[in-house]
Motif scaffolding. Structure first.
Motif, mmCIF file in Angstrom:
data_model
loop_
_atom_site.group_PDB
_atom_site.id
_atom_site.type_symbol
_atom_site.label_atom_id
_atom_site.label_comp_id
_atom_site.label_asym_id
_atom_site.label_seq_id
_atom_site.Cartn_x
_atom_site.Cartn_y
_atom_site.Cartn_z
ATOM 1 N N LEU A 222 39.921 95.665 12.048
ATOM 2 C CA LEU A 222 41.301 95.295 12.337
ATOM 3 C C LEU A 222 42.245 96.438 11.992
ATOM 4 C CD1 LEU A 222 41.171 91.732 10.733
ATOM 5 C CD2 LEU A 222 41.144 92.234 13.178
ATOM 6 N N ASN A 223 43.390 96.485 12.681
ATOM 7 C CA ASN A 223 44.435 97.452 12.365
ATOM 8 C C ASN A 223 45.779 96.720 12.313
ATOM 9 O OD1 ASN A 223 45.552 97.366 15.135
ATOM 10 N ND2 ASN A 223 43.682 98.478 15.700
ATOM 11 N N GLN A 224 46.871 97.488 12.183
ATOM 12 C CA GLN A 224 48.185 96.857 12.027
ATOM 13 C C GLN A 224 48.616 96.051 13.249
ATOM 14 O OE1 GLN A 224 47.301 99.913 11.069
ATOM 15 N NE2 GLN A 224 48.679 100.759 9.532
ATOM 16 N N TRP A 225 48.061 96.369 14.416
ATOM 17 C CA TRP A 225 48.405 95.634 15.635
ATOM 18 C C TRP A 225 47.476 94.465 15.882
ATOM 19 C CZ3 TRP A 225 52.379 95.736 19.065
ATOM 20 C CH2 TRP A 225 53.297 96.785 18.950
ATOM 21 N N GLY A 226 46.234 94.595 15.411
ATOM 22 C CA GLY A 226 45.263 93.535 15.688
ATOM 23 C C GLY A 226 43.843 94.045 15.600
ATOM 24 N N LEU B 209 43.029 87.787 30.837
ATOM 25 C CA LEU B 209 43.561 88.956 30.137
ATOM 26 C C LEU B 209 43.012 88.971 28.722
ATOM 27 C CD1 LEU B 209 45.649 91.350 29.828
ATOM 28 C CD2 LEU B 209 47.243 89.614 28.965
ATOM 29 N N MET B 210 42.568 90.164 28.260
ATOM 30 C CA MET B 210 42.111 90.308 26.886
ATOM 31 C C MET B 210 42.895 91.429 26.217
ATOM 32 S SD MET B 210 38.337 91.136 25.262
ATOM 33 C CE MET B 210 37.824 89.440 24.991
ATOM 34 N N ILE B 211 43.514 91.107 25.071
ATOM 35 C CA ILE B 211 44.249 92.094 24.279
ATOM 36 C C ILE B 211 43.927 91.886 22.807
ATOM 37 C CG2 ILE B 211 46.168 92.462 25.882
ATOM 38 C CD1 ILE B 211 47.761 90.377 24.383
ATOM 39 N N GLY B 212 44.011 92.953 22.028
ATOM 40 C CA GLY B 212 43.694 92.863 20.608
ATOM 41 C C GLY B 212 44.885 92.497 19.748
ATOM 42 N N SER B 213 46.059 92.323 20.356
ATOM 43 C CA SER B 213 47.274 91.971 19.624
ATOM 44 C C SER B 213 47.671 90.532 19.963
ATOM 45 C CB SER B 213 48.395 92.942 19.998
ATOM 46 O OG SER B 213 48.556 92.993 21.406
ATOM 47 N N PRO C 115 52.606 105.987 15.841
ATOM 48 C CA PRO C 115 52.806 107.437 15.812
ATOM 49 C C PRO C 115 51.546 108.242 15.527
ATOM 50 C CG PRO C 115 53.446 106.483 13.721
ATOM 51 C CD PRO C 115 53.049 105.331 14.592
ATOM 52 N N LYS C 116 50.510 107.601 14.955
ATOM 53 C CA LYS C 116 49.320 108.367 14.554
ATOM 54 C C LYS C 116 48.036 107.845 15.171
ATOM 55 C CE LYS C 116 49.924 107.633 10.173
ATOM 56 N NZ LYS C 116 49.695 107.665 8.708
ATOM 57 N N GLY C 117 48.092 106.710 15.868
ATOM 58 C CA GLY C 117 46.874 106.117 16.396
ATOM 59 C C GLY C 117 46.070 105.447 15.291
ATOM 60 N N PHE C 118 44.968 104.812 15.668
ATOM 61 C CA PHE C 118 44.127 104.094 14.708
ATOM 62 C C PHE C 118 42.700 104.637 14.756
ATOM 63 C CE2 PHE C 118 47.352 100.979 16.150
ATOM 64 C CZ PHE C 118 48.043 100.866 14.952
ATOM 65 N N LEU C 119 42.246 105.164 13.637
ATOM 66 C CA LEU C 119 40.871 105.656 13.528
ATOM 67 C C LEU C 119 39.924 104.480 13.346
ATOM 68 C CD1 LEU C 119 41.446 108.645 11.091
ATOM 69 C CD2 LEU C 119 40.577 108.862 13.423
ATOM 70 N N CYS C 120 38.753 104.572 13.978
ATOM 71 C CA CYS C 120 37.714 103.564 13.755
ATOM 72 C C CYS C 120 36.444 104.272 13.287
ATOM 73 C CB CYS C 120 37.451 102.769 15.036
ATOM 74 S SG CYS C 120 36.510 103.657 16.305
#
Length: 410
Positions: free
Chosen positions: A315-319, A275-279, A354-359
Protein backbone atom coordinates in the motif's frame (compact mmCIF):
# COMPACT_ATOMS: atom_id res chain seq x y z
CA UNK A 1 2.70 52.92 20.16
CA UNK A 2 0.04 55.19 18.68
CA UNK A 3 -3.06 53.67 17.09
CA UNK A 4 -2.08 55.08 13.68
CA UNK A 5 1.36 53.50 13.91
CA UNK A 6 -0.16 50.18 14.98
CA UNK A 7 -2.40 50.18 11.89
CA UNK A 8 0.54 51.06 9.64
CA UNK A 9 2.64 48.31 11.20
CA UNK A 10 -0.17 45.79 10.68
CA UNK A 11 -0.55 46.75 7.01
CA UNK A 12 3.23 46.68 6.63
CA UNK A 13 3.35 43.18 8.15
CA UNK A 14 0.62 41.87 5.83
CA UNK A 15 2.38 43.25 2.75
CA UNK A 16 5.69 41.71 3.85
CA UNK A 17 3.99 38.38 4.50
CA UNK A 18 2.39 38.41 1.02
CA UNK A 19 5.77 39.28 -0.50
CA UNK A 20 7.59 36.45 1.24
CA UNK A 21 4.69 34.06 0.63
CA UNK A 22 4.77 34.74 -3.13
CA UNK A 23 8.53 34.23 -3.25
CA UNK A 24 8.42 30.99 -1.24
CA UNK A 25 5.40 29.73 -3.21
CA UNK A 26 7.18 30.29 -6.53
CA UNK A 27 10.26 28.44 -5.29
CA UNK A 28 8.20 25.59 -3.82
CA UNK A 29 6.02 25.18 -6.94
CA UNK A 30 9.06 25.14 -9.21
CA UNK A 31 10.88 22.58 -7.06
CA UNK A 32 7.84 20.29 -6.89
CA UNK A 33 5.99 20.80 -10.18
CA UNK A 34 8.20 22.70 -12.61
CA UNK A 35 6.41 24.70 -15.29
CA UNK A 36 2.71 24.48 -14.41
CA UNK A 37 -0.09 26.94 -15.17
CA UNK A 38 -2.73 28.59 -13.01
CA UNK A 39 -5.49 26.11 -13.87
CA UNK A 40 -3.42 23.20 -12.50
CA UNK A 41 -2.65 25.18 -9.34
CA UNK A 42 -6.30 26.17 -8.89
CA UNK A 43 -7.36 22.57 -9.45
CA UNK A 44 -4.95 21.36 -6.76
CA UNK A 45 -6.14 23.97 -4.27
CA UNK A 46 -9.79 23.07 -4.86
CA UNK A 47 -9.26 19.32 -4.69
CA UNK A 48 -10.73 17.37 -1.77
CA UNK A 49 -8.11 15.53 0.29
CA UNK A 50 -10.15 12.41 1.07
CA UNK A 51 -8.38 9.32 -0.20
CA UNK A 52 -5.37 11.23 -1.51
CA UNK A 53 -1.70 11.61 -0.72
CA UNK A 54 -1.67 14.67 1.57
CA UNK A 55 2.14 14.92 1.86
CA UNK A 56 2.20 17.70 -0.76
CA UNK A 57 -0.28 19.77 1.25
CA UNK A 58 1.71 19.37 4.47
CA UNK A 59 4.89 20.24 2.58
CA UNK A 60 3.36 23.52 1.40
CA UNK A 61 2.03 24.40 4.86
CA UNK A 62 5.38 23.80 6.57
CA UNK A 63 7.84 25.00 3.93
CA UNK A 64 5.86 27.95 2.61
CA UNK A 65 3.15 29.22 4.97
CA UNK A 66 4.93 28.58 8.28
CA UNK A 67 8.32 29.74 6.99
CA UNK A 68 6.77 32.90 5.49
CA UNK A 69 5.00 33.67 8.75
CA UNK A 70 8.17 33.23 10.83
CA UNK A 71 10.27 35.36 8.46
CA UNK A 72 7.61 38.08 8.51
CA UNK A 73 7.61 38.20 12.31
CA UNK A 74 11.43 38.32 12.39
CA UNK A 75 11.36 41.15 9.86
CA UNK A 76 8.95 43.15 12.04
CA UNK A 77 11.13 42.59 15.11
CA UNK A 78 14.03 44.01 13.12
CA UNK A 79 11.94 47.07 12.26
CA UNK A 80 10.98 47.60 15.90
CA UNK A 81 14.62 47.18 16.94
CA UNK A 82 15.78 49.79 14.43
CA UNK A 83 13.02 52.13 15.62
CA UNK A 84 14.48 52.04 19.13
CA UNK A 85 18.13 52.27 18.10
CA UNK A 86 17.98 54.83 15.29
CA UNK A 87 17.27 58.51 15.54
CA UNK A 88 13.82 59.73 14.54
CA UNK A 89 15.15 61.26 11.32
CA UNK A 90 17.16 58.18 10.35
CA UNK A 91 14.27 55.82 11.09
CA UNK A 92 11.87 57.96 9.07
CA UNK A 93 14.26 57.73 6.12
CA UNK A 94 14.63 53.95 6.52
CA UNK A 95 10.86 53.59 6.81
CA UNK A 96 10.24 55.48 3.56
CA UNK A 97 12.92 53.62 1.63
CA UNK A 98 11.83 50.26 3.07
CA UNK A 99 8.18 50.87 2.21
CA UNK A 100 9.09 51.88 -1.32
CA UNK A 101 11.27 48.79 -1.74
CA UNK A 102 8.55 46.49 -0.42
CA UNK A 103 5.89 47.95 -2.72
CA UNK A 104 8.21 47.67 -5.75
CA UNK A 105 9.15 44.07 -4.93
CA UNK A 106 5.48 43.19 -4.41
CA UNK A 107 4.56 44.60 -7.83
CA UNK A 108 7.47 42.75 -9.44
CA UNK A 109 6.47 39.53 -7.66
CA UNK A 110 2.88 39.87 -8.88
CA UNK A 111 4.04 40.56 -12.45
CA UNK A 112 6.43 37.60 -12.34
CA UNK A 113 3.75 35.30 -10.91
CA UNK A 114 1.27 36.33 -13.58
CA UNK A 115 3.81 35.90 -16.37
CA UNK A 116 4.88 32.49 -15.13
CA UNK A 117 1.47 30.99 -14.36
CA UNK A 118 -0.67 32.97 -16.85
CA UNK A 119 -3.18 34.03 -14.18
CA UNK A 120 -4.75 36.89 -16.15
CA UNK A 121 -4.85 34.74 -19.29
CA UNK A 122 -6.80 32.10 -17.35
CA UNK A 123 -9.53 34.60 -16.42
CA UNK A 124 -9.59 35.85 -20.00
CA UNK A 125 -10.17 32.29 -21.18
CA UNK A 126 -13.17 32.04 -18.89
CA UNK A 127 -14.95 34.85 -20.74
CA UNK A 128 -14.32 33.42 -24.21
CA UNK A 129 -17.28 32.04 -26.13
CA UNK A 130 -17.24 29.51 -28.95
CA UNK A 131 -19.16 29.71 -32.20
CA UNK A 132 -18.49 26.08 -33.05
CA UNK A 133 -22.13 25.22 -32.29
CA UNK A 134 -23.23 27.64 -34.99
CA UNK A 135 -26.66 26.25 -35.80
CA UNK A 136 -29.46 27.31 -33.47
CA UNK A 137 -33.16 26.79 -33.28
CA UNK A 138 -35.77 28.35 -31.01
CA UNK A 139 -37.40 26.24 -28.35
CA UNK A 140 -41.10 26.78 -27.48
CA UNK A 141 -40.91 30.38 -28.72
CA UNK A 142 -38.77 31.38 -25.78
CA UNK A 143 -35.54 33.34 -25.81
CA UNK A 144 -33.63 30.19 -24.93
CA UNK A 145 -31.95 28.41 -27.82
CA UNK A 146 -30.96 24.80 -28.26
CA UNK A 147 -27.61 24.10 -29.88
CA UNK A 148 -27.47 21.27 -32.36
CA UNK A 149 -24.60 19.67 -34.21
CA UNK A 150 -23.31 20.78 -37.58
CA UNK A 151 -22.36 18.01 -40.01
CA UNK A 152 -19.58 20.17 -41.47
CA UNK A 153 -17.60 20.27 -38.22
CA UNK A 154 -16.32 17.63 -35.83
CA UNK A 155 -18.66 18.42 -32.93
CA UNK A 156 -21.97 16.59 -33.11
CA UNK A 157 -25.07 16.21 -31.03
CA UNK A 158 -24.16 13.16 -28.88
CA UNK A 159 -27.58 11.59 -29.44
CA UNK A 160 -26.84 11.44 -33.17
CA UNK A 161 -23.69 9.35 -32.67
CA UNK A 162 -24.36 5.75 -33.64
CA UNK A 163 -21.46 3.32 -33.79
CA UNK A 164 -21.77 -0.40 -34.42
CA UNK A 165 -19.77 -3.17 -36.00
CA UNK A 166 -19.29 -6.88 -36.49
CA UNK A 167 -16.42 -9.05 -35.18
CA UNK A 168 -15.66 -6.48 -32.49
CA UNK A 169 -12.76 -6.95 -30.08
CA UNK A 170 -12.57 -6.91 -26.33
CA UNK A 171 -10.92 -3.78 -24.96
CA UNK A 172 -8.27 -3.36 -22.25
CA UNK A 173 -7.63 0.35 -21.70
CA UNK A 174 -4.85 1.35 -19.29
CA UNK A 175 -4.28 4.93 -18.11
CA UNK A 176 -0.60 5.17 -17.16
CA UNK A 177 -0.09 7.76 -14.45
CA UNK A 178 2.14 10.67 -15.55
CA UNK A 179 3.68 8.78 -18.46
CA UNK A 180 5.53 10.79 -21.08
CA UNK A 181 8.30 10.11 -23.57
CA UNK A 182 10.84 12.13 -21.54
CA UNK A 183 12.08 8.93 -19.92
CA UNK A 184 13.17 7.44 -23.24
CA UNK A 185 16.71 7.98 -24.51
CA UNK A 186 17.34 10.67 -27.14
CA UNK A 187 17.61 8.06 -29.90
CA UNK A 188 13.98 7.07 -29.33
CA UNK A 189 12.55 10.54 -28.70
CA UNK A 190 13.24 11.18 -25.02
CA UNK A 191 15.87 13.26 -23.22
CA UNK A 192 17.78 10.62 -21.24
CA UNK A 193 21.20 9.16 -22.00
CA UNK A 194 19.86 5.74 -21.03
CA UNK A 195 16.37 4.49 -21.93
CA UNK A 196 14.37 4.00 -18.71
CA UNK A 197 11.49 2.35 -20.59
CA UNK A 198 13.09 -0.32 -22.82
CA UNK A 199 10.15 -2.73 -22.66
CA UNK A 200 7.56 -0.09 -23.52
CA UNK A 201 9.82 1.19 -26.29
CA UNK A 202 9.79 -2.24 -27.94
CA UNK A 203 6.04 -2.59 -27.46
CA UNK A 204 5.50 0.77 -29.15
CA UNK A 205 7.78 -0.12 -32.06
CA UNK A 206 6.22 -3.55 -32.59
CA UNK A 207 2.63 -2.29 -32.47
CA UNK A 208 0.59 0.74 -33.48
CA UNK A 209 1.79 3.92 -31.77
CA UNK A 210 0.82 7.56 -32.24
CA UNK A 211 3.49 10.23 -32.19
CA UNK A 212 3.88 13.94 -32.81
CA UNK A 213 7.40 13.32 -34.15
CA UNK A 214 9.29 10.85 -36.34
CA UNK A 215 10.42 9.14 -33.14
CA UNK A 216 8.33 7.80 -30.25
CA UNK A 217 6.24 10.72 -29.05
CA UNK A 218 2.69 11.20 -27.97
CA UNK A 219 -0.30 13.48 -27.70
CA UNK A 220 -0.03 17.20 -27.03
CA UNK A 221 -2.56 17.91 -24.25
CA UNK A 222 -5.25 20.58 -24.56
CA UNK A 223 -6.34 22.89 -21.76
CA UNK A 224 -8.61 20.97 -19.39
CA UNK A 225 -6.94 17.60 -19.97
CA UNK A 226 -3.74 17.77 -17.91
CA UNK A 227 -4.67 16.09 -14.61
CA UNK A 228 -6.03 12.61 -13.96
CA UNK A 229 -9.80 13.11 -13.88
CA UNK A 230 -9.57 15.69 -16.69
CA UNK A 231 -7.56 13.24 -18.77
CA UNK A 232 -9.97 10.39 -18.10
CA UNK A 233 -12.85 12.68 -19.03
CA UNK A 234 -11.26 13.92 -22.25
CA UNK A 235 -10.18 10.46 -23.41
CA UNK A 236 -13.53 8.97 -22.41
CA UNK A 237 -15.76 11.70 -23.87
CA UNK A 238 -13.68 13.71 -26.33
CA UNK A 239 -14.33 16.82 -24.21
CA UNK A 240 -12.09 18.83 -21.86
CA UNK A 241 -12.99 19.29 -18.19
CA UNK A 242 -13.64 22.81 -16.97
CA UNK A 243 -11.46 23.69 -13.99
CA UNK A 244 -14.46 25.10 -12.11
CA UNK A 245 -15.79 21.58 -11.61
CA UNK A 246 -12.43 19.81 -11.71
CA UNK A 247 -12.23 17.60 -8.63
CA UNK A 248 -15.57 18.87 -7.32
CA UNK A 249 -17.49 16.30 -9.36
CA UNK A 250 -17.91 14.09 -6.30
CA UNK A 251 -20.46 16.68 -5.10
CA UNK A 252 -22.43 16.71 -8.37
CA UNK A 253 -25.33 14.40 -9.12
CA UNK A 254 -24.38 13.78 -12.76
CA UNK A 255 -21.10 13.72 -14.66
CA UNK A 256 -21.50 15.20 -18.14
CA UNK A 257 -24.96 13.68 -18.72
CA UNK A 258 -25.09 15.00 -22.29
CA UNK A 259 -21.81 13.42 -23.40
CA UNK A 260 -21.57 10.25 -25.50
CA UNK A 261 -18.62 8.26 -24.17
CA UNK A 262 -16.67 5.15 -25.03
CA UNK A 263 -18.54 3.45 -22.19
CA UNK A 264 -21.94 4.45 -23.59
CA UNK A 265 -21.08 3.13 -27.05
CA UNK A 266 -19.73 -0.19 -25.77
CA UNK A 267 -22.71 -0.56 -23.45
CA UNK A 268 -25.04 -0.16 -26.43
CA UNK A 269 -23.12 -2.96 -28.12
CA UNK A 270 -23.47 -5.41 -25.24
CA UNK A 271 -20.07 -5.11 -23.55
CA UNK A 272 -19.59 -5.88 -19.84
CA UNK A 273 -17.41 -3.06 -18.47
CA UNK A 274 -15.25 -2.71 -15.38
CA UNK A 275 -12.88 -0.07 -14.01
CA UNK A 276 -10.06 -0.99 -11.62
CA UNK A 277 -8.13 1.64 -9.64
CA UNK A 278 -5.92 1.40 -6.56
CA UNK A 279 -7.37 4.56 -4.98
CA UNK A 280 -10.88 5.57 -3.86
CA UNK A 281 -13.48 5.59 -6.63
CA UNK A 282 -15.29 8.63 -5.18
CA UNK A 283 -12.28 10.91 -5.66
CA UNK A 284 -13.07 13.64 -8.22
CA UNK A 285 -16.31 11.88 -9.15
CA UNK A 286 -14.52 9.00 -10.91
CA UNK A 287 -17.33 6.63 -9.95
CA UNK A 288 -19.94 8.93 -11.49
CA UNK A 289 -17.98 9.37 -14.72
CA UNK A 290 -17.83 5.64 -15.37
CA UNK A 291 -20.94 4.23 -13.71
CA UNK A 292 -23.19 6.86 -15.32
CA UNK A 293 -21.72 6.11 -18.74
CA UNK A 294 -22.11 2.41 -19.31
CA UNK A 295 -19.82 0.75 -16.77
CA UNK A 296 -21.14 -2.12 -14.67
CA UNK A 297 -18.57 -2.26 -11.88
CA UNK A 298 -15.69 -0.38 -10.24
CA UNK A 299 -13.01 -2.11 -8.18
CA UNK A 300 -11.25 0.44 -5.95
CA UNK A 301 -9.12 0.23 -2.82
CA UNK A 302 -12.15 -0.09 -0.53
CA UNK A 303 -13.89 -2.89 -2.44
CA UNK A 304 -10.58 -4.70 -2.97
CA UNK A 305 -9.84 -4.58 0.77
CA UNK A 306 -13.16 -6.33 1.38
CA UNK A 307 -12.22 -9.13 -1.01
CA UNK A 308 -8.48 -9.44 -0.44
CA UNK A 309 -6.01 -8.92 2.41
CA UNK A 310 -3.00 -6.69 1.82
CA UNK A 311 0.37 -6.31 3.50
CA UNK A 312 1.59 -2.86 4.52
CA UNK A 313 4.31 -2.89 1.84
CA UNK A 314 1.64 -3.33 -0.85
CA UNK A 315 0.00 0.00 0.00
CA UNK A 316 0.99 3.64 -0.50
CA UNK A 317 -0.48 7.04 0.40
CA UNK A 318 -2.97 6.82 -2.49
CA UNK A 319 -3.94 3.19 -2.09
CA UNK A 320 -2.64 0.02 -3.71
CA UNK A 321 0.80 -0.40 -5.33
CA UNK A 322 0.64 -1.02 -9.07
CA UNK A 323 2.34 -4.42 -9.02
CA UNK A 324 -0.45 -5.71 -6.76
CA UNK A 325 -3.08 -4.00 -8.89
CA UNK A 326 -1.80 -5.81 -11.99
CA UNK A 327 -1.94 -9.13 -10.12
CA UNK A 328 -5.58 -8.57 -9.19
CA UNK A 329 -6.38 -7.30 -12.68
CA UNK A 330 -5.60 -10.78 -14.02
CA UNK A 331 -8.26 -12.26 -11.73
CA UNK A 332 -10.85 -9.69 -12.77
CA UNK A 333 -10.17 -10.06 -16.51
CA UNK A 334 -10.34 -13.85 -16.27
CA UNK A 335 -13.83 -13.53 -14.78
CA UNK A 336 -14.88 -10.87 -17.30
CA UNK A 337 -13.77 -13.01 -20.24
CA UNK A 338 -16.32 -15.65 -19.22
CA UNK A 339 -19.23 -13.19 -19.58
CA UNK A 340 -18.75 -12.32 -23.27
CA UNK A 341 -17.40 -9.12 -24.83
CA UNK A 342 -15.68 -6.99 -22.21
CA UNK A 343 -14.01 -3.65 -21.62
CA UNK A 344 -11.54 -3.68 -18.74
CA UNK A 345 -10.18 -0.23 -17.89
CA UNK A 346 -7.57 0.44 -15.23
CA UNK A 347 -5.32 3.27 -14.01
CA UNK A 348 -1.86 3.10 -12.44
CA UNK A 349 -0.58 5.39 -9.66
CA UNK A 350 3.09 4.63 -8.83
CA UNK A 351 4.48 7.46 -11.01
CA UNK A 352 2.41 10.14 -9.28
CA UNK A 353 4.13 13.38 -8.33
CA UNK A 354 6.12 14.58 -6.48
CA UNK A 355 8.41 11.56 -5.99
CA UNK A 356 6.43 8.52 -7.12
CA UNK A 357 6.07 5.31 -5.10
CA UNK A 358 8.82 2.70 -4.88
CA UNK A 359 7.79 -0.94 -4.65
CA UNK A 360 9.76 -4.09 -3.93
CA UNK A 361 10.33 -4.68 -7.65
CA UNK A 362 11.83 -1.26 -8.41
CA UNK A 363 15.48 -1.40 -9.57
CA UNK A 364 18.25 0.83 -8.28
CA UNK A 365 20.17 1.15 -11.52
CA UNK A 366 19.25 4.65 -12.70
CA UNK A 367 20.38 8.07 -11.53
CA UNK A 368 17.36 9.02 -9.47
CA UNK A 369 14.35 7.60 -7.71
CA UNK A 370 11.83 8.67 -10.36
CA UNK A 371 13.75 7.00 -13.19
CA UNK A 372 13.81 3.73 -11.25
CA UNK A 373 10.04 3.88 -10.69
CA UNK A 374 9.37 4.45 -14.40
CA UNK A 375 11.72 1.58 -15.26
CA UNK A 376 9.78 -0.64 -12.84
CA UNK A 377 6.51 0.37 -14.50
CA UNK A 378 7.89 -0.54 -17.90
CA UNK A 379 8.69 -4.06 -16.70
CA UNK A 380 5.36 -4.47 -14.88
CA UNK A 381 3.33 -3.42 -17.90
CA UNK A 382 5.34 -5.62 -20.25
CA UNK A 383 4.89 -8.59 -17.93
CA UNK A 384 1.14 -7.94 -17.84
CA UNK A 385 1.01 -7.80 -21.65
CA UNK A 386 2.93 -11.09 -21.82
CA UNK A 387 0.30 -12.64 -19.55
CA UNK A 388 -2.46 -11.31 -21.81
CA UNK A 389 -0.76 -12.90 -24.83
CA UNK A 390 -0.99 -16.30 -23.15
CA UNK A 391 -4.78 -16.07 -22.69
CA UNK A 392 -7.37 -17.55 -25.02
CA UNK A 393 -9.13 -14.19 -25.50
CA UNK A 394 -5.98 -12.30 -26.52
CA UNK A 395 -6.41 -12.67 -30.29
CA UNK A 396 -9.79 -10.93 -30.05
CA UNK A 397 -8.63 -8.14 -27.75
CA UNK A 398 -7.30 -4.63 -28.34
CA UNK A 399 -5.01 -3.24 -25.63
CA UNK A 400 -4.51 0.52 -25.32
CA UNK A 401 -1.64 1.96 -23.27
CA UNK A 402 -1.77 5.72 -22.83
CA UNK A 403 -0.28 8.29 -20.46
CA UNK A 404 -3.03 10.12 -18.63
CA UNK A 405 -1.06 13.39 -18.60
CA UNK A 406 2.56 14.62 -18.56
CA UNK A 407 4.33 14.29 -15.24
CA UNK A 408 3.64 17.11 -12.78
CA UNK A 409 6.90 16.44 -10.94
CA UNK A 410 9.85 18.73 -11.51
Amino acid sequence: MKKKNKILLTVFTIIIFINILLLNSNIWIYNNFGNVKFQEILFTLLSPTSGTDTSVIFSYIIRVIVVSFVLSILFIFCVLYLRRKCSSKAFKYLKCMGSLLIVITLILSLLYTNNRYEVVAYFNYQSQKTTIYNKKKKVHKKKNTEYIGDSTIIYQNPEDVKISGDNTNNLIYIYLESFENTFLDTENGGIKNVNCLPELTELAKQNTNFSNTDQLGGALPFTGTTWTIASMTSQFTGLPLKVEVANDMDKQNQFMPGAKTIGDILNENGYIQELMIGSQKEFAGTDKLFLQHGFDKICDINSLKQEYSFKSNELNQWGLDDYKLFELAKNEITQLAQTGKFNFTMATIDCHMPKGFLCKYCPNTYENRYENIYACQSKLINSFIDWCKSQSWYENTTIVLVGDHPTMAQ
